[in-house]
Scaffold this active site. Structure first.
Site, short mmCIF file in Angstrom:
data_model
loop_
_atom_site.label_atom_id
_atom_site.label_comp_id
_atom_site.label_asym_id
_atom_site.label_seq_id
_atom_site.Cartn_x
_atom_site.Cartn_y
_atom_site.Cartn_z
NE ARG A 185 38.06 47.08 72.99
CZ ARG A 185 36.96 46.56 73.56
NH1 ARG A 185 36.85 45.24 73.69
NH2 ARG A 185 36.00 47.33 73.99
CB CYS A 244 35.54 42.76 79.90
SG CYS A 244 33.79 42.32 80.04
#
Length: 289
Positions: A185, A244
């Protein structure tokens, strides 16, 4: 008899001993959740939870109102969170223990938020629900109704960094941004939660799951210190900004740094979900520089 003050981690054995000796001295938060099935945590709690535990839902209790451009899990208003915790029974100075069944990724958010409210007597159950059950400790379906507590906020023990500061940092390079998402990701691959893949330019990658040993507990402090050192180099911990996808799993890195004795890192709560909501903000792809 004075009780040990836990500020980072507590073992299943130590929590069991504390609950047995002085059950009213601990406020236990069950933080189980599933991003793909937001009702799963509450269902798990109903099926069985630690004695006396109160359930806290990531979306409903541990996040504020979403505007579409402030991230998937913005912080609630401080006063609202204090009122909720007090109404659920938290007392001033009481030991808080948070747990989940997902490696600590949601319980760490609760840990960070209590510190944000100035409450340092908060710890994560190391190894979570799995460690509790592996130790032969009981679960219950009874839901404890606690009298309202007198909890009040103090000076924050956790630092936040907002999107404007992250934007300025692209030019000033005063801080080092560390992204807690999985490497794919981070690289901009296999993005399923946010509409744009990639990372904040200049951000480094430290996957939050790398903080755990094979048994699901946090690695020892010396190992964490060495591993974060390999990511941060000579950067002082108070010059680090953690992020994040939505300000949740970055809290695992925040906790790991505290365990390692690396104090003072800030949290960019909006994280990638906020950053990527504005197409004028730059996006980087590819591996860790």
């Amino acid at each position: 008899m004075p009780h040990t003050h836990y500020t980072t981690l507590i073992s299943a054995a130590n929590l069991a001993e504390r609950l047995s000796a002085a059950p009213g001295s601990v406020f236990v938060m069950d933080c189980r959740f599933d991003l793909a099935d937001t009702a799963a945590g509450e269902k798990g709690y109903a099926a069985g939870h630690l004695p006396g535990a109160q359930y806290f839902n990531l979306d409903r209790d541990l996040s504020g109102a979403k505007t579409g451009n402030n991230g998937r899990h913005p912080l609630p208003e401080r006063t609202a969170l204090v009122a909720l915790l007090a109404a659920r029974g938290l007392k001033q100075g009481q030991q808080v223990v948070a747990y989940d069944a997902q490696g600590g990724m949601y319980a760490a958010r609760a840990w960070w938020m209590l510190r944000w409210l100035g409450h340092d007597a908060v710890a994560l159950l190391d190894g979570g629900l799995q460690a509790w059950e592996a130790a032969g400790q009981p679960l219950t379906q009874d839901v404890a109704t606690l009298p309202a507590g007198d909890f009040k906020a103090g000076a924050p023990l956790a630092v936040t960094f907002d999107v404007q500061a992250v934007q300025r940092n692209l030019t000033t390079h005063e801080r080092v941004v560390v992204d807690a998402r999985a490497a794919d990701r981070y690289r901009g691959e296999n993005e399923t939660l946010d509409p744009v893949g990639g990372h904040i330019p200049g951000a480094l990658n430290r996957f939050f799951k790398d903080n755990f040993a094979a048994d699901g507990r946090f690695k020892p402090a010396h190992s964490l210190r060495e591993e974060f050192g390999s990511v941060l180099g000579a950067t002082a911990p108070d010059r680090v900004v953690l992020q994040c996808g939505s300000g949740v799993t970055a809290c695992v890195n925040a906790l790991a740094m505290e365990v390692a004795g690396l104090h003072g890192a800030a949290l960019y709560v909006g994280s990638w979900s906020e950053w990527s909501s504005d197409s004028s903000r730059p996006v980087a792809t590819g591996p860790n520089p």
